[in-house]
Each structure stands twice: as structure tokens, then as C-alpha cells.
Design a protein around this motif. Structure first.
Motif, PDB file in Angstrom:
ATOM      1  N   ALA A 129       0.855  -1.180   0.000  1.00 33.38           N
ATOM      2  CA  ALA A 129       0.000   0.000   0.000  1.00 33.38           C
ATOM      3  C   ALA A 129       0.893   1.232   0.000  1.00 33.38           C
ATOM      4  N   PHE A 130       0.412   2.302  -0.616  1.00 31.03           N
ATOM      5  CA  PHE A 130       1.211   3.500  -0.815  1.00 31.03           C
ATOM      6  C   PHE A 130       0.487   4.716  -0.249  1.00 31.03           C
ATOM      7  N   ILE A 131       1.216   5.484   0.540  1.00 32.71           N
ATOM      8  CA  ILE A 131       0.706   6.750   1.066  1.00 32.71           C
ATOM      9  C   ILE A 131       1.541   7.863   0.454  1.00 32.71           C
ATOM     10  N   SER A 132       0.884   8.756  -0.257  1.00 29.91           N
ATOM     11  CA  SER A 132       1.603   9.810  -0.960  1.00 29.91           C
ATOM     12  C   SER A 132       1.052  11.184  -0.617  1.00 29.91           C
ATOM     13  N   ASP A 133       1.957  12.107  -0.416  1.00 26.54           N
ATOM     14  CA  ASP A 133       1.592  13.515  -0.386  1.00 26.54           C
ATOM     15  C   ASP A 133       1.192  13.906  -1.811  1.00 26.54           C
ATOM     16  N   ILE A 134       0.589  15.064  -1.986  1.00 30.32           N
ATOM     17  CA  ILE A 134       0.185  15.520  -3.319  1.00 30.32           C
ATOM     18  C   ILE A 134       0.995  16.730  -3.757  1.00 30.32           C
ATOM     19  N   ASP A 135       0.861  17.827  -3.007  1.00 30.79           N
ATOM     20  CA  ASP A 135       1.513  19.076  -3.395  1.00 30.79           C
ATOM     21  C   ASP A 135       3.028  18.960  -3.324  1.00 30.79           C
ATOM     22  N   ASP A 136       3.678  19.212  -4.459  1.00 29.86           N
ATOM     23  CA  ASP A 136       5.137  19.172  -4.628  1.00 29.86           C
ATOM     24  C   ASP A 136       5.724  17.771  -4.493  1.00 29.86           C
ATOM     25  N   THR A 137       4.847  16.769  -4.431  1.00 29.48           N
ATOM     26  CA  THR A 137       5.266  15.378  -4.552  1.00 29.48           C
ATOM     27  C   THR A 137       4.784  14.814  -5.883  1.00 29.48           C
ATOM     28  N   VAL A 241      -2.022   9.750   8.598  1.00 29.53           N
ATOM     29  CA  VAL A 241      -1.187   8.669   8.067  1.00 29.53           C
ATOM     30  C   VAL A 241      -1.218   7.478   9.018  1.00 29.53           C
ATOM     31  N   ALA A 242      -1.082   7.739  10.303  1.00 34.41           N
ATOM     32  CA  ALA A 242      -1.103   6.655  11.290  1.00 34.41           C
ATOM     33  C   ALA A 242      -2.440   5.922  11.266  1.00 34.41           C
ATOM     34  N   ARG A 243      -3.524   6.660  11.042  1.00 35.31           N
ATOM     35  CA  ARG A 243      -4.850   6.034  11.010  1.00 35.31           C
ATOM     36  C   ARG A 243      -4.949   5.020   9.873  1.00 35.31           C
ATOM     37  N   ILE A 244      -4.371   5.345   8.718  1.00 33.89           N
ATOM     38  CA  ILE A 244      -4.397   4.414   7.581  1.00 33.89           C
ATOM     39  C   ILE A 244      -3.652   3.133   7.939  1.00 33.89           C
TER      40      ILE A 244
END
Length: 328
Positions: A129-137, A241-244
Motif C-alpha cells: 500500500a502507498f501513502i503519498s503527499d500531493i503538493d510538490d510530490t 497517516v497513522a490512522r491508515i
């Protein structure tokens, strides 16, 4: 104001949910009136300015009871001060991997039912599973500069905004790595952007061919708060993020972000708390003056089996993902 006086003008916005049969989560908002749309997507600056302002012309409805029917289960909850609601439940029946339709309705809508439709994603327990920021990522946003960020927001639209070079290819390769083609690896996009921008972000991701995923955004704002867009306490992002990670006890995660703000520190803290669940951390070096600080944050992680990569462009990140066997 009575319940029936606004039911006919209410609109239910549902965001992509996620989970597995023992922990399912679904978010949404109840707003007054039809949701404001950008209108025609164009490169005209004035049309884009008007379109953005329209997204912040919202009237949340607080204290509204909403109902979710999941197979034979009926759940109810109430909206908060900002019209936000969350369902979290255990499914009575087994939930296969994939996307599942969901419908939320007003519990007291009288003769005219008010409903919102959405989807909920359940991955295979063996998937990455992948957790990604959006802005400037993923999205060029200039988050570190308030003036540049607002200029991009006001003058661009989901089709004219830019993704970083090769980020679409990298994310596609990650989405299909070590899984079946019809059930891609799940992506969670955690951002400081407000829920007002949910449809814009969805359209940007769809337009650029980025993996479909669940968005976890910041509290909705009204028009007079527009110049404060993208500002949130980073402790809130760490909690999201921790909740995911808590929802998916069997999954192993890859974290992707940038060093324009606090992603390196947030991800290092997550890696310390969940040392066996994190496979790799990718940080885009968007701010070269913070590179040493970023390196220090990542080297502070106790579990040295966690792969880390500070990269300038996604071609470099792709090579790293191949080298560690994450993609082929």
C-alpha cells in the motif's frame, strides 16, 4: 431552522472510502445546495479565478443525521460543525477485494430522498500500500511560497496544472507491482489541501492517468478563508497517516513525499512507530537547502531495513524502486 426546511436543498458529497471487513471507513460532507462546479476548463485566467472561488462558496450543514446501508447493516451518524461526517464499522459479511459502491442518504429527508453515491476500496491483504503527499510530490504546487502557491491555484485548473516528470510512470509501476491487474495496489493521498479541492484533484489525477485512490484532505474552508488554503498543523497529517496504517494491520507501506514542508519528519516518526510496516520512504528534494536536514531525519530511523531515497526526479526514484525489488 427545522430539518425539513433544508433537506430539499441538501447535497451529500462522498469521498472514496477504504478498509477491510473488520475496519471500514467512509467520509463525506453535507452541504447546502448543489455543489459548485468550476464550469468549462479553460486557460483563461479570469475563468480559472472565478472557478476556484466557486469551489469555496460552500455552506456546510451541521447536525444533520446521515444513514449508510451496507448490505443488511444500517448505520447512522451526524455531521460536525463543518458538515463533515465519518462512518467506521465492521462488516457482518465477507468483503472481497476491489471497489464497492456505497450510498449515503439523509435520515430525515421526508418524501424527497436525498442521496450521495460513492465507492469504497478493499485491497488484498498481501498487497503493498502507498501513502503519498500531493503538493510538490505529485503536483507542482510551490507549497513553500504562499504567493506562488496562490498564483498557481488561481490561474490554473485540473487540466492545465503540471505533474512532475515521470511521476505518472513511477506511480503506475508501483500500482501494478506484485499484484493482479484487476486489483491494483491501493494508494492513499494525504494532503494539506482542503476538501473544497476534492473534485479538482480527482480530475487532475484522472486527466494525468495517476492511480485511483482515497484522498484524505484538510478541513473544508469558506470563501473568506481562501487565502489560507493549504495551511494545516502537521500533527494532523501524522495522525491521518497513522490512522491508515492502523486500518490495514497486514499491509506493508511505502511513503512518498517531499521536503518543502514536514514530510521527512512526519514519515520518520511513522517509521519509528511502525518499524515493521514500512518498506521504503521516498522524499522529493524540492528544497535543496533542506537536503541535509532531510538526510538527518531519514538516518534517524532505527530500523535500517527501511529503504530511503531522496530524489530529484522520478526516473531516479524508479531506478531505486527496481534496485530494491519493489517494481520489476
Amino acid at each position: 431552522m427545522t430539518k425539513t426546511s433544508f433537506n430539499y436543498n441538501a447535497n451529500i458529497q462522498i469521498y472514496h472510502g477504504y478498509g477491510h471487513m473488520h475496519d471500514l471507513v467512509l467520509y463525506g460532507h453535507v452541504l447546502k445546495g448543489k455543489p459548485k462546479q468550476r464550469g468549462q476548463l479553460t486557460r483563461n485566467i479570469f475563468a480559472n479565478i472565478a472557478g476556484l472561488i466557486r469551489l469555496f462558496m460552500v455552506k456546510p450543514l451541521a447536525g444533520v443525521t446521515v444513514r449508510l446501508q451496507w448490505n443488511d447493516q444500517v448505520l447512522e451518524t451526524s455531521t460536525g460543525h463543518d458538515g463533515f461526517f465519518k462512518f467506521e464499522w465492521v462488516s457482518d459479511v465477507s468483503v472481497p477485494a476491489g471497489w464497492h459502491p456505497v450510498t449515503v442518504s439523509l435520515a430525515h429527508s421526508g418524501e424527497t430522498p436525498v442521496e450521495g453515491n460513492g465507492k469504497l476500496f478493499v485491497p488484498h491483504s498481501t498487497q503493498y500500500a502507498f501513502i503519498s503527499d500531493i503538493d510538490d510530490t505529485v503536483l507542482v504546487s510551490h507549497s513553500a511560497s504562499k504567493f506562488k502557491r496562490l498564483r498557481v491555484l488561481f490561474t490554473k485548473n485540473p487540466h492545465s496544472r503540471k505533474a512532475f516528470d515521470a511521476v505518472v510512470r513511477h506511480y503506475y509501476l508501483l500500482s501494478v507491482a506484485h499484484t493482479e491487474a484487476d486489483v491494483p495496489n491501493p494508494f492513499f493521498y494525504v494532503s494539506s489541501s482542503e476538501w473544497n479541492l476534492y473534485n479538482d484533484l480527482n480530475e487532475f489525477f484522472k486527466h494525468n492517468g495517476l492511480p485511483k485512490g482515497a484522498f484524505l484532505l484538510n478541513e473544508i474552508k469558506k470563501w473568506y478563508q481562501l487565502f489560507k488554503t493549504g495551511k494545516t498543523k502537521h500533527q494532523g497529517k501524522l495522525i491521518r497517516v497513522a490512522r491508515i496504517l492502523d486500518v490495514f494491520p497486514k499491509q506493508r507501506f511505502i511513503l512518498l513525499g517531499d521536503n518543502s514542508q514536514s514530510d521527512p519528519d512526519i514519515y520518520a516518526a511513522i517509521a519509528q512507530k511502525y518499524p515493521e510496516k514500512i518498506v521504503a520512504i521516498y522524499i522529493r528534494n524540492i528544497n535543496s537547502s533542506k537536503k541535509n536536514e532531510t538526510e538527518l531525519a531519514l538516518t534517524s530511523i532505527h530500523n535500517k531495513a527501511i529503504h530511503t531515497c531522496i530524489f530529484e526526479d522520478n526516473d531516479e526514484a524508479i531506478r531505486h524502486s527496481r534496485a530494491i525489488g519493489l517494481i520489476v
